[in-house]
Design a protein around this motif. Structure first.
Motif, PDB file in Angstrom:
ATOM      1  N   ALA A 104      48.121  22.303  30.576  1.00 22.10           N
ATOM      2  CA  ALA A 104      47.655  22.679  29.234  1.00 22.10           C
ATOM      3  C   ALA A 104      48.238  21.677  28.246  1.00 22.10           C
ATOM      4  CB  ALA A 104      48.120  24.088  28.890  1.00 22.10           C
ATOM      5  N   PHE A 105      47.450  21.286  27.258  1.00 20.24           N
ATOM      6  CA  PHE A 105      47.824  20.176  26.373  1.00 20.24           C
ATOM      7  C   PHE A 105      47.481  20.542  24.936  1.00 20.24           C
ATOM      8  CE2 PHE A 105      46.325  15.647  25.071  1.00 20.24           C
ATOM      9  CZ  PHE A 105      47.534  15.366  24.488  1.00 20.24           C
ATOM     10  N   ARG A 106      48.457  20.442  24.043  1.00 19.22           N
ATOM     11  CA  ARG A 106      48.216  20.615  22.609  1.00 19.22           C
ATOM     12  C   ARG A 106      48.824  19.426  21.878  1.00 19.22           C
ATOM     13  NH1 ARG A 106      46.130  23.875  25.095  1.00 19.22           N
ATOM     14  NH2 ARG A 106      45.997  26.139  24.882  1.00 19.22           N
ATOM     15  N   ARG A 107      48.083  18.887  20.932  1.00 17.17           N
ATOM     16  CA  ARG A 107      48.621  17.810  20.093  1.00 17.17           C
ATOM     17  C   ARG A 107      48.557  18.263  18.649  1.00 17.17           C
ATOM     18  NH1 ARG A 107      44.935  13.870  20.509  1.00 17.17           N
ATOM     19  NH2 ARG A 107      45.675  13.134  22.526  1.00 17.17           N
ATOM     20  N   LEU A 108      49.660  18.075  17.943  1.00 19.47           N
ATOM     21  CA  LEU A 108      49.749  18.529  16.552  1.00 19.47           C
ATOM     22  C   LEU A 108      49.564  17.357  15.591  1.00 19.47           C
ATOM     23  CD1 LEU A 108      52.887  20.737  17.104  1.00 19.47           C
ATOM     24  CD2 LEU A 108      50.631  21.593  16.450  1.00 19.47           C
ATOM     25  N   PRO A 109      48.977  17.609  14.425  1.00 16.54           N
ATOM     26  CA  PRO A 109      48.847  16.554  13.419  1.00 16.54           C
ATOM     27  C   PRO A 109      50.190  16.367  12.695  1.00 16.54           C
ATOM     28  CG  PRO A 109      47.862  18.565  12.596  1.00 16.54           C
ATOM     29  CD  PRO A 109      48.322  18.860  14.003  1.00 16.54           C
ATOM     30  N   MET A 110      51.159  15.929  13.443  1.00 12.92           N
ATOM     31  CA  MET A 110      52.528  15.845  12.923  1.00 12.92           C
ATOM     32  C   MET A 110      53.225  14.684  13.642  1.00 12.92           C
ATOM     33  SD  MET A 110      55.330  18.862  12.776  1.00 12.92           S
ATOM     34  CE  MET A 110      55.489  19.244  14.498  1.00 12.92           C
ATOM     35  N   VAL A 111      53.576  13.660  12.884  1.00 13.20           N
ATOM     36  CA  VAL A 111      54.287  12.512  13.439  1.00 13.20           C
ATOM     37  C   VAL A 111      55.714  12.597  12.916  1.00 13.20           C
ATOM     38  CG1 VAL A 111      54.436  10.008  13.477  1.00 13.20           C
ATOM     39  CG2 VAL A 111      52.219  11.124  13.686  1.00 13.20           C
ATOM     40  N   ALA A 112      56.595  13.110  13.768  1.00 12.83           N
ATOM     41  CA  ALA A 112      57.956  13.385  13.317  1.00 12.83           C
ATOM     42  C   ALA A 112      58.730  12.083  13.164  1.00 12.83           C
ATOM     43  CB  ALA A 112      58.644  14.296  14.323  1.00 12.83           C
TER      44      ALA A 112
ATOM     45  N   PHE B 140      55.981   8.490  19.182  1.00 15.25           N
ATOM     46  CA  PHE B 140      56.553   7.264  18.620  1.00 15.25           C
ATOM     47  C   PHE B 140      55.618   6.774  17.521  1.00 15.25           C
ATOM     48  CE2 PHE B 140      57.216   2.542  18.952  1.00 15.25           C
ATOM     49  CZ  PHE B 140      58.528   2.530  18.537  1.00 15.25           C
ATOM     50  N   ALA B 141      56.000   7.031  16.279  1.00 14.82           N
ATOM     51  CA  ALA B 141      55.120   6.746  15.148  1.00 14.82           C
ATOM     52  C   ALA B 141      54.607   5.309  15.169  1.00 14.82           C
ATOM     53  CB  ALA B 141      55.868   7.013  13.845  1.00 14.82           C
ATOM     54  N   TYR B 142      55.524   4.358  15.446  1.00 17.80           N
ATOM     55  CA  TYR B 142      55.197   2.937  15.259  1.00 17.80           C
ATOM     56  C   TYR B 142      54.198   2.407  16.289  1.00 17.80           C
ATOM     57  CZ  TYR B 142      59.553   4.097  13.010  1.00 17.80           C
ATOM     58  OH  TYR B 142      60.519   4.760  12.304  1.00 17.80           O
TER      59      TYR B 142
ATOM     60  N   PRO C  73      45.372   6.209  17.981  1.00 17.25           N
ATOM     61  CA  PRO C  73      44.506   7.334  17.596  1.00 17.25           C
ATOM     62  C   PRO C  73      44.989   8.659  18.172  1.00 17.25           C
ATOM     63  CG  PRO C  73      43.230   5.510  18.533  1.00 17.25           C
ATOM     64  CD  PRO C  73      44.673   5.208  18.795  1.00 17.25           C
ATOM     65  N   PHE C  74      46.013   8.651  19.012  1.00 20.73           N
ATOM     66  CA  PHE C  74      46.509   9.906  19.592  1.00 20.73           C
ATOM     67  C   PHE C  74      47.982  10.121  19.293  1.00 20.73           C
ATOM     68  CE2 PHE C  74      47.932   7.143  22.923  1.00 20.73           C
ATOM     69  CZ  PHE C  74      46.885   6.255  23.120  1.00 20.73           C
ATOM     70  N   ASN C  75      48.464   9.561  18.167  1.00 21.12           N
ATOM     71  CA  ASN C  75      49.824   9.883  17.735  1.00 21.12           C
ATOM     72  C   ASN C  75      49.901  11.362  17.357  1.00 21.12           C
ATOM     73  OD1 ASN C  75      50.201   6.908  17.516  1.00 21.12           O
ATOM     74  ND2 ASN C  75      52.077   7.528  16.474  1.00 21.12           N
ATOM     75  N   GLY C  76      51.062  11.955  17.582  1.00 16.57           N
ATOM     76  CA  GLY C  76      51.276  13.341  17.181  1.00 16.57           C
ATOM     77  C   GLY C  76      52.126  14.055  18.211  1.00 16.57           C
ATOM     78  N   MET C  77      52.990  14.955  17.728  1.00 19.47           N
ATOM     79  CA  MET C  77      53.825  15.714  18.659  1.00 19.47           C
ATOM     80  C   MET C  77      52.926  16.458  19.647  1.00 19.47           C
ATOM     81  SD  MET C  77      56.890  18.349  17.755  1.00 19.47           S
ATOM     82  CE  MET C  77      57.923  17.045  17.118  1.00 19.47           C
ATOM     83  N   ALA C  78      53.327  16.472  20.932  1.00 15.21           N
ATOM     84  CA  ALA C  78      52.448  17.024  21.960  1.00 15.21           C
ATOM     85  C   ALA C  78      53.221  17.969  22.873  1.00 15.21           C
ATOM     86  CB  ALA C  78      51.826  15.904  22.789  1.00 15.21           C
TER      87      ALA C  78
ATOM     88  N   ILE D  58      61.079   5.995   7.147  1.00 11.15           N
ATOM     89  CA  ILE D  58      60.283   6.339   5.967  1.00 11.15           C
ATOM     90  C   ILE D  58      58.855   5.851   6.240  1.00 11.15           C
ATOM     91  CG2 ILE D  58      60.116   6.201   3.464  1.00 11.15           C
ATOM     92  CD1 ILE D  58      62.755   7.418   4.470  1.00 11.15           C
ATOM     93  N   LEU D  59      58.025   6.752   6.765  1.00 16.80           N
ATOM     94  CA  LEU D  59      56.738   6.339   7.328  1.00 16.80           C
ATOM     95  C   LEU D  59      55.749   5.875   6.271  1.00 16.80           C
ATOM     96  CD1 LEU D  59      56.329   9.065  10.110  1.00 16.80           C
ATOM     97  CD2 LEU D  59      57.382   6.808  10.259  1.00 16.80           C
ATOM     98  N   SER D  60      55.973   6.266   5.014  1.00 23.47           N
ATOM     99  CA  SER D  60      55.043   5.845   3.968  1.00 23.47           C
ATOM    100  C   SER D  60      55.149   4.348   3.680  1.00 23.47           C
ATOM    101  CB  SER D  60      55.317   6.640   2.686  1.00 23.47           C
ATOM    102  OG  SER D  60      56.680   6.471   2.313  1.00 23.47           O
TER     103      SER D  60
END
Ligand SMILES: [Zn+2]
Length: 500
Positions: free
Chosen positions: A195-203, A241-243, A247-252, A477-479
């Motif tokens: 089972a796989f969930r990906r969140l729109p959240m790049v920690a 890994f934000a950097y 297209p599939f970045n996000g906590m999973a 600081i991702l911005s």
């Protein structure tokens, strides 16, 4: 039956904003073909990270087996791998898998999960698809770094997905052994659902620690619930890994289980637990001026982490902001490590201990290099080495490391370690092998985002660590980055991001 197991691996964390990784980068760390994989895995001081040694040791202990070793390629974090080099790796893996076809009972692959090539967002998915293309429905287990950016293809093509649970990473060997155990269950006939969930959240990297904080809570919850349910084979919560900017970045969350409904329910529960904590995944950095003031005034020794110039996240390890500021402030008894500067390291190494000279950092940097600005100061060579060390503590413990020619320069009250090769300052041995006494220092500056915590924990507790806000390729600081591929909206960049 003596199981025949194909062994392969591709492990590199790729920062989209760093220059491409080449064959030399893999040669420096770990490029093992055929039997060399096994002799390294069984060596007292392996070159490979500990997953493969852990896997091989667990298989050896479980009874007779026949390894089919192909290619294990690992490099320090860097930029995207040159596409031609990855194609050459793929040709080696394909040849090895085709030769083994029909005579192999299972496959183990060591992955990182945040790899890139100059032409592919998802080289791990590409390699995993190759395994399926050649071998079909053979039992297949992969292990991944906790910073994996997980693509749908990575989850679809594997039978069991095994991610690290510790950051700093201290459970590589255990995850290799766990992979062996799951592979044996598959070979014995069990079947797993994922089972796989990906969140729109790049920690931000600094918010993904597993000793305390929101991420630790979610990982702990997953392990607690898995321990109560025999149907759950593995729970992996991947920080990402934000950097990598994919297209599939996000906590999973990936749950591997014998029962589909149990896997899906647990994945939902953990994804919700992570999302509920979303506002706590933030970076709290200390401005440079305040960090310098605290070094000067603190009654206890401090560790300053230069988190934005972390070679362990693909940065060069060349920036001088902290060095320059501490020098200008007249700080004393401070250790600084490690600055990558081949010309300076070679020059100092050649001059030898006791020599006085003007140390010119970043002398060859391009004028438009954003972060490698030059700095010069009077220096005395305090010690030199050939840079061959065995990791003592933390992620590199027991591993053979090569820093190239290395020197310790005394610059005012600072002892600065300069190296010919690039490495994250995550192990006390990088200072100690030059005769430096970490316990006697007022402060230690490390170019590391978090792995230093696993190496320097005997000197600095959590409350004595300062994460300094400087410019760099791995700034939390991702911005500050020009994201091109990351799915949007995503937290923390876009407050309007929603889930599910
Ligand atoms: Zn990692």
């Amino acid at each position: 039956m003596t199981p025949r197991i194909a062994l392969l691996g591709f492990s590199i964390e790729c920062n989209r904003f760093a220059p491409p990784a080449t064959r030399a980068d893999f040669d420096r760390r770990c490029w093992l073909e055929g039997e060399a994989i096994l002799s390294d895995a069984r060596a007292p001081v392996p070159r490979a990270l500990a997953e493969m040694p852990g896997f091989v040791a667990d298989m050896d202990a479980a009874g007779p087996w026949e390894p089919v070793p192909i290619l294990l390629a690992m490099a320090e974090p860097n930029g995207p791998v040159e596409a031609g080099l990855f194609a050459a790796m793929m040709a080696i893996w394909r040849r090895g898998l085709e030769a083994a076809k029909g005579r192999v009972d299972g496959v183990y692959c060591v992955m990182h999960g945040a790899g890139l090539t100059t032409a592919d967002h998802d080289p791990e998915g590409t390699l995993q698809a190759l395994v399926r293309e050649v071998l079909g429905d053979v039992p297949f287990v992969c292990s991944y770094d906790l910073h994996a950016n997980v693509s749908d293809r990575m989850v679809e093509t594997v039978d069991a997905f095994v991610g690290y649970r510790t950051n700093p990473h201290l459970d590589l060997r255990e995850r290799g052994a766990e992979s062996a155990q799951l592979l044996r269950r598959l070979i014995a006939g069990e079947r797993f659902h994922r089972a796989f969930r990906r969140l729109p959240m790049v920690a931000p990297t600094v918010s993904q620690l597993t000793a305390q904080g929101p991420y630790a809570e979610v990982i702990g919850l997953g392990q607690d619930l898995a321990a109560q349910d025999a149907r759950i084979a593995n729970v992996s919560v991947m920080g990402g890994f934000a950097y990598g900017d994919t297209p599939f970045n996000g906590m999973a969350v990936i749950v591997t289980a014998t029962d589909a409904a149990a896997a899906e329910a647990l994945a939902d529960r953990l994804a919700r637990a992570a999302w509920e904590r979303r506002h706590r995944f933030v970076a709290h950095l200390t401005p440079l001026e305040e960090a310098v003031r605290r070094v000067l005034e603190s009654p206890v020794p401090l560790a300053l982490a230069d988190v934005a110039d972390n070679p362990g996240g693909g940065a060069a390890g060349t920036t001088v902001w902290i060095l320059e500021a501490l020098h200008a402030a007249g700080a004393r008894d401070v250790l600084v490590g490690m600055l990558l500067d081949a010309p300076l390291a070679i020059e100092a190494h050649g001059l030898g201990p006791g020599a006085r000279f003007t140390a010119r950092f970043n002398r060859d940097a391009a004028p438009d290099a954003p972060f490698s600005r030059p700095f010069a100061a009077e220096a005395v060579v305090r010690a030199v080495s050939d840079g061959r060390v065995t990791g003592r503590r933390g992620i590199y413990a027991g591993m053979a490391m090569t820093l190239g020619r290395t020197a310790c320069l005394q610059i005012g009250g600072l002892s600065v370690v300069v190296t010919e090769g690039r490495a994250q300052c995550a192990d006390p041995v990088f200072f100690e092998h030059l005769g430096l006494d970490i316990g006697a220092a007022r402060a230690v500056v490390v170019k590391s985002r978090g792995h230093f915590r696993g190496g320097f924990d005997e000197f600095f507790s959590h409350d004595r660590i300062i994460e300094v806000d400087c410019p760099g390729l791995t700034s939390p600081i991702l911005s500050r980055f020009d994201w091109r591929h990351m799915p949007r909206p995503v937290l923390p960049l876009d407050p309007e991001a929603r889930w599910p």
